[in-house]
Design a protein around this motif. Structure first.
Motif, mmCIF file in Angstrom:
data_model
loop_
_atom_site.group_PDB
_atom_site.id
_atom_site.type_symbol
_atom_site.label_atom_id
_atom_site.label_comp_id
_atom_site.label_asym_id
_atom_site.label_seq_id
_atom_site.Cartn_x
_atom_site.Cartn_y
_atom_site.Cartn_z
ATOM 1 N N ASN A 188 -18.919 16.558 11.474
ATOM 2 C CA ASN A 188 -18.835 18.016 11.550
ATOM 3 C C ASN A 188 -19.880 18.622 12.478
ATOM 4 O OD1 ASN A 188 -16.687 18.854 9.601
ATOM 5 N ND2 ASN A 188 -17.920 17.528 8.281
ATOM 6 N N THR A 246 -18.536 21.755 14.075
ATOM 7 C CA THR A 246 -17.840 22.694 13.199
ATOM 8 C C THR A 246 -18.702 23.941 13.000
ATOM 9 O OG1 THR A 246 -16.798 20.848 12.025
ATOM 10 C CG2 THR A 246 -16.780 22.986 10.923
ATOM 11 N N PRO A 247 -18.179 25.121 13.342
ATOM 12 C CA PRO A 247 -18.970 26.342 13.153
ATOM 13 C C PRO A 247 -19.331 26.557 11.677
ATOM 14 C CG PRO A 247 -17.060 26.772 14.519
ATOM 15 C CD PRO A 247 -16.899 25.393 13.966
ATOM 16 N N ASN A 248 -20.544 27.020 11.433
ATOM 17 C CA ASN A 248 -21.069 27.357 10.106
ATOM 18 C C ASN A 248 -21.192 26.165 9.159
ATOM 19 O OD1 ASN A 248 -21.338 30.129 10.745
ATOM 20 N ND2 ASN A 248 -19.144 30.393 10.385
ATOM 21 N N TYR A 249 -21.093 24.949 9.693
ATOM 22 C CA TYR A 249 -21.283 23.772 8.838
ATOM 23 C C TYR A 249 -22.777 23.549 8.625
ATOM 24 C CZ TYR A 249 -21.179 19.063 6.980
ATOM 25 O OH TYR A 249 -21.357 17.968 6.169
ATOM 26 N N ARG A 250 -23.170 23.311 7.403
ATOM 27 C CA ARG A 250 -24.567 23.055 7.061
ATOM 28 C C ARG A 250 -24.747 21.565 6.772
ATOM 29 N NH1 ARG A 250 -27.261 27.425 8.703
ATOM 30 N NH2 ARG A 250 -26.360 29.297 7.852
ATOM 31 N N VAL A 304 -30.593 25.644 12.711
ATOM 32 C CA VAL A 304 -29.255 26.205 12.803
ATOM 33 C C VAL A 304 -28.978 26.643 14.242
ATOM 34 C CG1 VAL A 304 -27.703 28.007 11.965
ATOM 35 C CG2 VAL A 304 -29.374 26.995 10.420
ATOM 36 N N SER A 329 -23.871 28.914 16.587
ATOM 37 C CA SER A 329 -22.547 28.854 15.943
ATOM 38 C C SER A 329 -22.656 28.772 14.420
ATOM 39 C CB SER A 329 -21.766 27.643 16.455
ATOM 40 O OG SER A 329 -22.386 26.443 16.037
ATOM 41 N N GLY A 330 -23.882 28.639 13.915
ATOM 42 C CA GLY A 330 -24.082 28.533 12.472
ATOM 43 C C GLY A 330 -24.134 27.096 11.989
ATOM 44 N N ASN A 331 -24.002 26.145 12.915
ATOM 45 C CA ASN A 331 -24.013 24.727 12.563
ATOM 46 C C ASN A 331 -25.459 24.230 12.514
ATOM 47 O OD1 ASN A 331 -23.967 21.805 12.936
ATOM 48 N ND2 ASN A 331 -21.780 22.061 13.300
ATOM 49 N N SER A 332 -25.801 23.447 11.497
ATOM 50 C CA SER A 332 -27.183 22.966 11.355
ATOM 51 C C SER A 332 -27.321 21.459 11.562
ATOM 52 C CB SER A 332 -27.720 23.346 9.978
ATOM 53 O OG SER A 332 -27.054 22.613 8.976
ATOM 54 N N LYS A 392 -30.253 21.426 1.864
ATOM 55 C CA LYS A 392 -29.797 22.056 3.098
ATOM 56 C C LYS A 392 -30.683 21.681 4.275
ATOM 57 C CE LYS A 392 -27.826 26.051 0.821
ATOM 58 N NZ LYS A 392 -27.850 27.495 0.682
#
Length: 132
Positions: free
Chosen positions: A32, A35-39, A87, A90-93, A83
């Protein structure tokens, strides 16, 4: 006789299960990576106390006097995800370099623990009089 009744083999089994779960989590992180916003997540490190938890629960102190301590232990859950901290816009970390280092670390630990398992099985064979 069940091999899980032998404390060191039971601890090795728990460590192998933890390493397997960690490898799955790390693979999910890498899959991922875009993948946007995937943590990104990881398992909490497994402590020696946790690794021996099952065996220590079966051990109790012999209390020969009422003023002696009972020596109770409280277990912890080592399977909780934590977590990531970095980041992207795109929000992906997911940090691929960090994930690859974790995968390599997990592989090294897996090789070490399987080597320990082989040595323990060799010792059992010797103890039972069955040489290699």
């Amino acid at each position: 006789m069940d091999l899980n009744d032998i404390p060191v083999l039971s601890a090795i089994g728990r460590r192998l299960n933890w390493l397997n779960k960690r490898q799955s989590v790390l693979a999910e992180n890498i899959a991922n990576a875009n993948t946007p916003n995937y943590r990104a997540s990881d398992l909490q490190p497994q402590s020696f106390k946790e690794l021996m938890r099952g065996d220590l629960d079966r051990i109790s102190l012999n209390k020969t006097h009422d003023s002696h301590a009972t020596g109770t232990l409280q277990g912890e859950n080592g399977g909780t995800r934590v977590k990531g901290f970095e980041v992207l816009p795109s929000g992906n970390s997911v940090n691929l370099e960090a994930e690859i280092v974790k995968v390599a670390e997990t592989q090294i630990n897996y090789q070490a623990i399987t080597g320990l398992y082989r040595k323990q099985m060799g010792l059992l064979k010797i103890a039972l009089g069955k040489s290699r």
